[in-house]
Design a protein around this motif. Sequence first.
Motif, PDB file in Angstrom:
ATOM      1  N   SER A   1       0.391  -1.626   5.057  1.00 32.27           N
ATOM      2  CA  SER A   1      -1.054  -2.085   5.009  1.00 32.27           C
ATOM      3  C   SER A   1      -1.077  -3.934   5.764  1.00 32.27           C
ATOM      4  O   SER A   1      -1.961  -4.285   6.230  1.00 32.27           O
ATOM      5  CB  SER A   1      -1.659  -2.224   3.741  1.00 32.27           C
ATOM      6  OG  SER A   1      -0.536  -3.047   2.811  1.00 32.27           O
ATOM      7  N   CYS A   2       0.087  -4.525   5.196  1.00 33.48           N
ATOM      8  CA  CYS A   2       0.336  -5.793   6.004  1.00 33.48           C
ATOM      9  C   CYS A   2       0.320  -5.859   7.445  1.00 33.48           C
ATOM     10  O   CYS A   2      -0.111  -6.849   8.114  1.00 33.48           O
ATOM     11  CB  CYS A   2       1.455  -6.642   5.074  1.00 33.48           C
ATOM     12  SG  CYS A   2       1.114  -6.571   3.613  1.00 33.48           S
TER      13      CYS A   2
ATOM     14  N   GLY B   1       0.814  -1.391  -0.098  1.00 35.40           N
ATOM     15  CA  GLY B   1      -0.068  -0.045  -0.020  1.00 35.40           C
ATOM     16  C   GLY B   1       0.856   1.366   0.038  1.00 35.40           C
ATOM     17  O   GLY B   1       2.006   1.139  -0.016  1.00 35.40           O
TER      18      GLY B   1
ATOM     19  N   LYS C   1      -0.776  -3.549   9.516  1.00 34.16           N
ATOM     20  CA  LYS C   1      -2.021  -3.297  10.082  1.00 34.16           C
ATOM     21  C   LYS C   1      -2.900  -4.583  10.058  1.00 34.16           C
ATOM     22  O   LYS C   1      -3.762  -4.890  11.012  1.00 34.16           O
ATOM     23  CB  LYS C   1      -2.609  -2.174   9.392  1.00 34.16           C
ATOM     24  CG  LYS C   1      -1.945  -0.770   9.696  1.00 34.16           C
ATOM     25  CD  LYS C   1      -2.394   0.391   8.737  1.00 34.16           C
ATOM     26  CE  LYS C   1      -1.535   1.509   8.981  1.00 34.16           C
ATOM     27  NZ  LYS C   1      -1.763   2.420   7.984  1.00 34.16           N
ATOM     28  N   LYS C   2      -2.916  -5.324   8.968  1.00 31.98           N
ATOM     29  CA  LYS C   2      -3.699  -6.436   8.588  1.00 31.98           C
ATOM     30  C   LYS C   2      -3.444  -7.640   9.704  1.00 31.98           C
ATOM     31  O   LYS C   2      -4.314  -8.063  10.552  1.00 31.98           O
ATOM     32  CB  LYS C   2      -3.493  -6.979   7.365  1.00 31.98           C
ATOM     33  CG  LYS C   2      -4.663  -7.308   6.627  1.00 31.98           C
ATOM     34  CD  LYS C   2      -4.444  -7.663   5.418  1.00 31.98           C
ATOM     35  CE  LYS C   2      -5.537  -8.246   4.384  1.00 31.98           C
ATOM     36  NZ  LYS C   2      -5.399  -8.408   3.175  1.00 31.98           N
TER      37      LYS C   2
END
Length: 276
Positions: free
Chosen positions: A212-213, A207, A215-216
């Motif tokens: 983003s990873c 991202g 956060k996931k």
Amino acid sequence: MATVEELIINGKKKVHSTHAKMLLADLLNLNPLELLLHLDLEVTPEVEQHYYEQIQKLINQEPLQYVIGNVNFYGNTFIVNNKVLIPRFETEELVENTLHFIEYYFPQKDLKIIDLGTGSGCIGITLKKKLPTSQVTLVDISQDALTVALENAKQLEAGVTCLESDFWEKVPGKYHVIISNPPYLKQDEEIENIVAQNEPHLALYAGKDGLSCYKKILSEIKDHLEEEYLVAFEIGFDQGNVLKTMFQELFTGALITLKKDLQGRDRMIFALKIKA
Ligand code: GLN
């Protein structure tokens, strides 16, 4: 028939001499030092042809590790292809530091370990080899990557469980050690051409902010933590502070450690929780 020496001399005219020697050594099932003890060896026409084809691939900017088809990671040989990231030295450092934490703080034998976004499987399989009584799960969103990981586990005789899942999506249970080298590059980050043109973007980019990873993974991590745990992530050189803040908010009462790689750049973050 051409000799090893002649092939090396010809190869050196086109690619780096170390690369030429590594290609030829691999084709002859020798290590590069042994190769130099066999300079007079005559090479079959098939091997010669294969060698020049591989030299051409290097000229065409394919990474050496994909051309050879394997790479050494922490003392073991792992198969790699363009469906998986080529393991980096920094990731060996992540494994090394993780093993130190485990040996010191988790001497018990039955650890549950999960490697999220395993790619070639190099992290999880190495941990299983070093900690044979642990239960190791390898997770990846890519079936192609898992095929490589499974083959590596088989070749290295590591009894691990492989699971196709978008991080936690299909993962049951709790773990003592949660380790990951997820994609962490910003989508517009400048990287070497040879990386951008060959390695899977799915394993590189995360991202706009490269986060983003993380956060996931972090959004659901609490459901998967044993009471005592170690979380170990590889991170981008400029993500140390933001990850440290995220870790401090999430892992209350845990010891948070940010570590630099051998080049002196922030590269790993750990959260360690053990009973007082
Ligand atoms: N370390 C990778 C690189 O050097 C970046 C992505 C990753 O490893 N997660 O390009």
